[in-house]
Scaffold this motif. Sequence first.
Motif, PDB file in Angstrom:
ATOM      1  N   PHE A 165       0.864  -1.188   0.000  1.00  0.00           N
ATOM      2  CA  PHE A 165       0.000   0.000   0.000  1.00  0.00           C
ATOM      3  C   PHE A 165       0.893   1.228   0.000  1.00  0.00           C
ATOM      4  O   PHE A 165       1.825   1.324   0.803  1.00  0.00           O
ATOM      5  N   VAL A 166       0.599   2.174  -0.887  1.00  0.00           N
ATOM      6  CA  VAL A 166       1.365   3.418  -0.954  1.00  0.00           C
ATOM      7  C   VAL A 166       0.449   4.557  -0.517  1.00  0.00           C
ATOM      8  O   VAL A 166      -0.564   4.834  -1.159  1.00  0.00           O
ATOM      9  N   GLY A 167       0.794   5.207   0.595  1.00  0.00           N
ATOM     10  CA  GLY A 167      -0.019   6.294   1.125  1.00  0.00           C
ATOM     11  C   GLY A 167      -0.526   5.980   2.517  1.00  0.00           C
ATOM     12  O   GLY A 167      -1.192   4.969   2.719  1.00  0.00           O
ATOM     13  N   GLY A 168      -0.215   6.840   3.469  1.00  0.00           N
ATOM     14  CA  GLY A 168      -0.567   6.596   4.868  1.00  0.00           C
ATOM     15  C   GLY A 168      -1.662   7.487   5.395  1.00  0.00           C
ATOM     16  O   GLY A 168      -1.718   7.750   6.598  1.00  0.00           O
ATOM     17  N   GLY A 169      -2.561   7.949   4.518  1.00  0.00           N
ATOM     18  CA  GLY A 169      -3.730   8.671   4.977  1.00  0.00           C
ATOM     19  C   GLY A 169      -4.799   7.695   5.443  1.00  0.00           C
ATOM     20  O   GLY A 169      -4.556   6.492   5.570  1.00  0.00           O
ATOM     21  N   PHE A 170      -6.017   8.205   5.688  1.00  0.00           N
ATOM     22  CA  PHE A 170      -7.073   7.338   6.195  1.00  0.00           C
ATOM     23  C   PHE A 170      -7.380   6.208   5.234  1.00  0.00           C
ATOM     24  O   PHE A 170      -7.532   5.053   5.631  1.00  0.00           O
ATOM     25  N   GLY A 175      -7.527   0.692   4.548  1.00  0.00           N
ATOM     26  CA  GLY A 175      -7.480  -0.404   3.580  1.00  0.00           C
ATOM     27  C   GLY A 175      -6.413  -1.417   3.933  1.00  0.00           C
ATOM     28  O   GLY A 175      -6.636  -2.637   3.864  1.00  0.00           O
ATOM     29  N   PHE A 176      -5.240  -0.927   4.336  1.00  0.00           N
ATOM     30  CA  PHE A 176      -4.135  -1.800   4.733  1.00  0.00           C
ATOM     31  C   PHE A 176      -4.526  -2.636   5.948  1.00  0.00           C
ATOM     32  O   PHE A 176      -4.322  -3.856   5.977  1.00  0.00           O
ATOM     33  N   ARG A 208       5.157  10.289   9.425  1.00  0.00           N
ATOM     34  CA  ARG A 208       4.077   9.752  10.245  1.00  0.00           C
ATOM     35  C   ARG A 208       2.884   9.450   9.358  1.00  0.00           C
ATOM     36  O   ARG A 208       2.809   9.906   8.209  1.00  0.00           O
ATOM     37  N   ILE A 209       1.962   8.634   9.867  1.00  0.00           N
ATOM     38  CA  ILE A 209       0.750   8.318   9.124  1.00  0.00           C
ATOM     39  C   ILE A 209      -0.436   9.029   9.785  1.00  0.00           C
ATOM     40  O   ILE A 209      -0.314   9.604  10.863  1.00  0.00           O
ATOM     41  N   LEU A 210      -1.579   8.997   9.103  1.00  0.00           N
ATOM     42  CA  LEU A 210      -2.814   9.603   9.604  1.00  0.00           C
ATOM     43  C   LEU A 210      -2.594  11.049  10.067  1.00  0.00           C
ATOM     44  O   LEU A 210      -2.650  11.357  11.263  1.00  0.00           O
ATOM     45  N   PRO A 211      -2.351  11.975   9.143  1.00  0.00           N
ATOM     46  CA  PRO A 211      -2.102  13.364   9.542  1.00  0.00           C
ATOM     47  C   PRO A 211      -3.296  14.025  10.224  1.00  0.00           C
ATOM     48  O   PRO A 211      -3.136  15.060  10.876  1.00  0.00           O
ATOM     49  N   GLU A 212      -4.505  13.436  10.094  1.00  0.00           N
ATOM     50  CA  GLU A 212      -5.691  14.018  10.720  1.00  0.00           C
ATOM     51  C   GLU A 212      -5.727  13.794  12.234  1.00  0.00           C
ATOM     52  O   GLU A 212      -6.518  14.444  12.929  1.00  0.00           O
ATOM     53  N   VAL A 213      -4.916  12.876  12.750  1.00  0.00           N
ATOM     54  CA  VAL A 213      -4.859  12.650  14.195  1.00  0.00           C
ATOM     55  C   VAL A 213      -3.496  13.128  14.703  1.00  0.00           C
ATOM     56  O   VAL A 213      -2.569  13.349  13.928  1.00  0.00           O
ATOM     57  N   SER A 214      -3.371  13.277  16.007  1.00  0.00           N
ATOM     58  CA  SER A 214      -2.120  13.765  16.575  1.00  0.00           C
ATOM     59  C   SER A 214      -1.045  12.680  16.548  1.00  0.00           C
ATOM     60  O   SER A 214      -1.319  11.510  16.233  1.00  0.00           O
TER      61      SER A 214
END
Length: 439
Positions: A165-170, A175-176, A208-214
Amino acid sequence: MRTIMVVGGGYAGFTAARRLERRLRRDEAEIVLIDPRPYMTYQPFLPEVIAGSIEARHAAVAHRGHLRRTRLFAGTVTGIDHARKTVTVRPARGEEFELSYDIVLVTAGAVTRTFAVPGIAEHAIGLKHVEEAVAIRDRLLTAFDEAAQLPEGSPLRERLLTVTFVGGGFSGVEGFGELLSLAASLVRKYPELDPTELRFHLVEAAERILPEVSAGPGAWVVRELERRGGLVHLGTQVVSAEDGHIVLSTGEQFDSELIVWTAGNAATALVHRHTDLPINGRGLLTVRADLRVGTDDAPVLDAWAAGDDAAIPDLSVPDSSAPGVLTVPNAQHAVRQGRLLADNVVAVLRGKEPRPYLHRSLGAVATLGIGRGVFEHRRVVIKGFAAWVMHRGYHVLAIPTWERKSRVFAVWLTAAVFGRDIVSLAAGQNPREAFVSGR
């Protein structure tokens, strides 16, 4: 009568058209919606479609099943000429044609952002549509069937059991996590395979992954995925994916049968290049807080926009602390913007003032597989089973129409009793093969 043209039938467009039907009298305006797909995809459910927790059709809401008064066109809008108040439509078959309007609502959404990485265009799959989620699931199930017949340690077997999987957003993380959960459950049904043979790589260019969370909950998600066997590569880019051979910027290399690309969104070509409506430096429509296209000093009459293709000021963030911040392109905002979009259009038609869009986030919640999740709202952080329940509860309430809510809930109950379905229908992607081959 006036014609209200809705360009795009995703979250914002479908919601706006449905609300316009309810708010407008039949003699006030004709509503027209144009979209190449005959349904709205509820994207937060795509990871669960991948995992087999939800039937593919239940993550989609048919336009014709729920829009009773709207005139529907199946086609792609290739141009908006607001000076002439016309759109150019390319149908699936036949010649392009023009449609005129009095008021246009641009809710065309966004497309998957890609980069010039060798091999990605030929081998990767996105995760924006139901068809893509189904293909990802079927490819994993087919790979397990094929790998079980090969000798242990063979290069092809290793490739078949490797996922990237390429991309660490939601979208990428959910999906991963869901596919990793499916694989862990599935491998128990294959005595020929060993769980240690699975190689699941999550590649993210940021640190880091999930930029929407701290940072704290984001780091916990990484540890949780790694504890379950996932391989998380932070601060890393995919340099090449030619012939399924992954080369990372760290120098690491491996073969991967399944490559899923979820590295962000980009403006559609329609909005970015084929309209005379004003756009900003990122190729998004310039939109006021009341969802009218334009600026406070130069509004564009009879043009409105919402959703991922619109640069909408986020009034919930004080301008003094973060000037010019825009609303995040997600389902939570798009659905609420769609409602206000319809309300404001109706208000202006009736000589009233439109209202500005103001929505304070309800928090961020993500699923990481059955029984696992993370939720954060301000200082409140919930992890594990409770967060997973909150994810399911929120999204079954958020998906439009009670008909879809009921179907999704029924499938969840069935899966809780009998487990998830592990049948691969990969042959459906080439339905004539059996007919042509005589098998």
